[in-house]
Design an enzyme around this catalytic site. Sequence first.
Site, mmCIF file in Angstrom:
data_model
loop_
_atom_site.group_PDB
_atom_site.id
_atom_site.type_symbol
_atom_site.label_atom_id
_atom_site.label_comp_id
_atom_site.label_asym_id
_atom_site.label_seq_id
_atom_site.Cartn_x
_atom_site.Cartn_y
_atom_site.Cartn_z
ATOM 1 N N GLY A 60 -21.707 -9.373 6.522
ATOM 2 C CA GLY A 60 -22.119 -9.084 5.091
ATOM 3 C C GLY A 60 -21.317 -7.802 5.034
ATOM 4 N N PRO A 94 -24.191 -5.336 7.787
ATOM 5 C CA PRO A 94 -24.442 -6.239 8.983
ATOM 6 C C PRO A 94 -23.352 -7.058 9.051
ATOM 7 C CG PRO A 94 -25.784 -6.805 6.837
ATOM 8 C CD PRO A 94 -25.081 -5.345 6.521
ATOM 9 N N SER A 130 -5.810 -0.641 -0.886
ATOM 10 C CA SER A 130 -6.577 -1.424 -0.011
ATOM 11 C C SER A 130 -5.614 -2.863 -0.560
ATOM 12 C CB SER A 130 -7.940 -1.680 -0.486
ATOM 13 O OG SER A 130 -8.551 -3.118 -0.061
ATOM 14 N N ARG A 164 0.946 -1.168 -0.076
ATOM 15 C CA ARG A 164 -0.007 0.042 0.157
ATOM 16 C C ARG A 164 0.956 1.232 0.026
ATOM 17 N NH1 ARG A 164 -3.198 -2.881 4.773
ATOM 18 N NH2 ARG A 164 -1.330 -1.962 5.713
ATOM 19 N N SER A 219 -10.663 1.106 4.963
ATOM 20 C CA SER A 219 -9.430 0.441 4.802
ATOM 21 C C SER A 219 -8.308 1.042 5.792
ATOM 22 C CB SER A 219 -8.793 0.443 3.455
ATOM 23 O OG SER A 219 -9.509 -0.368 2.488
ATOM 24 N N LYS A 242 -9.905 5.828 4.367
ATOM 25 C CA LYS A 242 -8.662 5.295 4.505
ATOM 26 C C LYS A 242 -8.248 5.713 5.805
ATOM 27 C CE LYS A 242 -4.886 2.771 3.392
ATOM 28 N NZ LYS A 242 -4.798 1.787 2.697
#
Lengths: 350, 350, 350, 350
Positions: B339, B336, B77, B53, B223, B153
């Site tokens: 998910g 959720p 990411s 990264r 991220s 980020k």
Amino acid sequence: MPSMRAHVFRVPAEGPDDVSGVAALFAAGLKPQNVVAILGKTEGNGCVNDFTRGYATSSFKTLFRKHGVEGVSIVMSGGTEGALSPHWTVFAREETDAPATRALAIGAARTPALPSHDLGRRPQVLMVADAVRAAIRDAGIGDMADVHFVQIKCPLLTTQRIAKVEASGKTVATRDTLKSMGLSRGASALGVAVALGEIDVDEITDGDIGTRHELYSRCASASAGVELLDHEIVVLGMSSRWSGPFQIDHAVMRDAIDVQSVKAAYARLPEGKLAAVLAKAEPDPSGQVRGNRHTMLGDSDISGTRHARAFVGGVLGGVFGMTDLYVSGGAEHQGPPGGGPVAIIVEKET
Amino acid sequence: MPSMRAHVFRVPAEGPDDVSGVAALFAAGLKPQNVVAILGKTEGNGCVNDFTRGYATSSFKTLFRKHGVEGVSIVMSGGTEGALSPHWTVFAREETDAPATRALAIGAARTPALPSHDLGRRPQVLMVADAVRAAIRDAGIGDMADVHFVQIKCPLLTTQRIAKVEASGKTVATRDTLKSMGLSRGASALGVAVALGEIDVDEITDGDIGTRHELYSRCASASAGVELLDHEIVVLGMSSRWSGPFQIDHAVMRDAIDVQSVKAAYARLPEGKLAAVLAKAEPDPSGQVRGNRHTMLGDSDISGTRHARAFVGGVLGGVFGMTDLYVSGGAEHQGPPGGGPVAIIVEKET
Amino acid sequence: MPSMRAHVFRVPAEGPDDVSGVAALFAAGLKPQNVVAILGKTEGNGCVNDFTRGYATSSFKTLFRKHGVEGVSIVMSGGTEGALSPHWTVFAREETDAPATRALAIGAARTPALPSHDLGRRPQVLMVADAVRAAIRDAGIGDMADVHFVQIKCPLLTTQRIAKVEASGKTVATRDTLKSMGLSRGASALGVAVALGEIDVDEITDGDIGTRHELYSRCASASAGVELLDHEIVVLGMSSRWSGPFQIDHAVMRDAIDVQSVKAAYARLPEGKLAAVLAKAEPDPSGQVRGNRHTMLGDSDISGTRHARAFVGGVLGGVFGMTDLYVSGGAEHQGPPGGGPVAIIVEKET
Amino acid sequence: MPSMRAHVFRVPAEGPDDVSGVAALFAAGLKPQNVVAILGKTEGNGCVNDFTRGYATSSFKTLFRKHGVEGVSIVMSGGTEGALSPHWTVFAREETDAPATRALAIGAARTPALPSHDLGRRPQVLMVADAVRAAIRDAGIGDMADVHFVQIKCPLLTTQRIAKVEASGKTVATRDTLKSMGLSRGASALGVAVALGEIDVDEITDGDIGTRHELYSRCASASAGVELLDHEIVVLGMSSRWSGPFQIDHAVMRDAIDVQSVKAAYARLPEGKLAAVLAKAEPDPSGQVRGNRHTMLGDSDISGTRHARAFVGGVLGGVFGMTDLYVSGGAEHQGPPGGGPVAIIVEKET
């Protein structure tokens, strides 16, 4: 006239030694001696030092021994990457008075022990081809087109086995233990292709194994394990001598995201409850999927087989809406490069 | 009356330092100063010691510096597990004479540097919420329901940063560096939820972050990276002040195999070419998917975030038929539990 | 009569891009143009997808470019397993008026780019041998027995490079990217052995590389990296044309726990401050150390090179009482199988 | 007057299920009922999902069951990183007519099952302290200064156990399964410290466990495993009621490279054959060793416990010239931070 009837059970496993779900099936009436094979997904790394396969196999042997049963094919495939769920699929068969209809048929066979210097070479192909033919006969399948899945558990090379071969003055196909798994799977798959008439045996040389990706069987699935020296073979197909509600078909995924082929095979089957999905996955040896680079083959932290199982597990999990799928890694000569066979078993509504 | 117009480019990357594809876009006419953000998938482990990264970020900074441009949001990411493909998605915007229609809008903002002792705690939530509001204003989005993806980020704790905090007599939210990534992502996501009015700020305490999974934003994506101390925020949504062919919508996957929600969102968009798919993935904290156990959270060889990216990458790869998807791991309070949000950008056929 | 004088600095690194310690040396008076080589230990996995090497190299190139200096040998070895500490060792040289005594001498050279189809094969051996001879001349070392360490940075095969070779109708020595690192290191080490007269070039065939472990150089150290296509060579030895307080000697460890050889070499050096310890480590290819099995070669979770660096790092850390050691993995043809060379540089008390 | 006499055997293992070496000891005359404990190093990852411990334990239970023996302490520590060699150390004892001299004494005890909500908390400390006292009595050791090593096998939290605790309305000390291993080891070690009078029980609160590194036992060694819910405790020390040639002493390493302390302890023992070396290792929680940064705590690819075992295995392998050492990872409250206890058992020449 009586017929044979198959039973398929999908049982969750809390760990490699958790055979309680299968013990419960026995308690509920399944006869241990009717079990032909158990295909398991265990939660190890699926590579050389995966002891969850041996641990599970040993746990099942103890269970069957308690019931006085020997010789059940126990095929453990390591690796439940991503959301894949550790589980056992139990295949059983029994004679029944029901008249034969066209239904799922199950056959099994074993080879003799493979000398380690033959691993990943032509003699392994020939040895496996013989046993696959025996398993097809055992299943009572007449037409090769009715064979939909041939599962093979094959050996691998360990540092010790390599040393033993070399001490005897012979050579091994590879000194890389992880690579030996791929060669063994590849030679086994070519054995299936030979048995099914997909490839002429004279076409295959030692050098082709692991390299000529265009040679493959459309329905071979091979897993290598440290815990055996021979091959365990289970054949699944359709036979008009069998009865019962189970039906099988298979797809050949052309690449890792080929859901169309899978959906088409699923659609060919009658309505019913999904009994099992059995698939092979591998990193595309071209280093690409549909023109985009993947990084599975250059990752020195995670084996490419683990990446492939996780990813194709996701592809199939999305299609079938479940995660206790038998997705096995390392699809050398098992379907086209980067793709692989997917067998689907449905229990017809009655 | 003039309007703003978005451009979205998906560019393959041969490595973390391969910015040649973006340089080619500049050569072909894209103005560097019009670039608002670059969202990249790099091929590191996506965890604490992922230097791909920083390497990519540094490579892009050098490229933009050459063109005299500063301040572009560069959000990398890590983690292209499975068949996911390393790539950059370039988001640009420009004023145009075309009349405004309803189209994709892009906004950006940054926070001040976050003191390390605030990481994973309420002050981080508040700091992020402020900046998200600024980015929404920057995008010219009037209705919160038109916000479809908020990419953040955020920083993480390193052994050195922890030592510095503790030397000052303060405490850190966690001394586990990998865990700090999750807390930072979680606090950032709650900041989005507060900004969008999904959660009342008074409802959130320090203790809720990383634990009360039922608190989440439907379109946050965070991220964490070692290479920054502040937060970079990019907002994507629909605005009637923008023009051009790009349209965005999003789904909220309820679990790792919820393809239905994704297909429904895709179907709501007009016909056209897929421009980008941006998604978050995480191992279900319940340890199960639809009642079946997964092993992602107990695997000490591979981080659960890597498993989840690989698997959900497969799920989405199957749905969209492509592998250069932005699938980012660690979805704490982002959708959720188990998910996560999936944003889909389509370039309408014209 | 003037002489050459070496300088050796060991500088801690906070990350692959932290060149601030070397910048501080420049600020304190070290002339950038006097730097011959930087040997770095970076914190990546040291295998194929280790981008910390490229990131560090790129950071140093930027630093030297700022000072108008080009052509410094930058040799990054990935992997600081165990308690090994990321650091840079800076080797510089300058002309001085001091009379020549016998002291540490430093030389450098580069090869042309190696065609990927030659990697791991005899042409690589020959190409490296030529450049090693050039570097020895550059160091002003007259007697081959005075060469104590030859560091080589060599290329590796990537999936893309393999594809390019095969597209051209040629073959590669291996299609396994991780394995290509070992072959490249091995061929490079044999090049050193040829240059030093340890092995007759006519004795070496393609098939020997990576297999005939009894062929080795007593002081070669090779690291493979994705970030170069040629070879960078640094020679360290004793020369009577040099002056200054630095002295070098080396040991050849016969196995991973051979501290006796290391202590003997250390004892041969004069009293003084340890300036640098440079070593190679590898899993014993026999699968054993002094008759006891090790598991490094069958571990599919952690590369054997990582295991070996961690372990031999501990062995040497215990002997020298410090952890910023240059321990590099993969010692094919670099010292006897399972062992490896260890160079020790001491700054004599004056 | 008769005395007790200890036997210590170090037996190589070809795999987690290879108990053949111990079976051979039985065949050669060792009475299975005299075995008090088996301390094993198995080749798994030593972390949460290490099934080699359970597999080995199960294999030994089967072996002992064949001989009608139950209740042997079987303590498996996973992780043979670096050149460490998988092996079993068998501790046996028997009554003998030989007069008591001062010699190695062995005692054992077990706790009740630990409720999962107590794991990593004060009740675990108290429970372990009680059982350590019982094991010391069982060993016939009168003076606490004669206790040299207390080995504890302790439980850990799994995703399922956490769910069960939370379903009951209680909380767990951590929801991170890998972290639970550290807390369990730490609480167990503090239990040893309490039993030995090193720390006053009133000084320890829940919050101290895993954080107040200055609280430690000089001779505790704890390993966590998924395969048990209680604690197995083995005490090794010197007692004047025992006879035979075995002598034990121990060192406390102050950091990962403190060979001086180890050599001093070794020198205090009489001449003889090394029977066993038992040690603990951990990444220094300060992130440094003697002022130089290590990267073990920020590595998301390899657990810090694995790094530490490999490295300290190398340090001790260099000192003792052998690789079948019992080096166990995770030394929370076991010796000073970054260091750990090392017990050395020598079989005196007679």
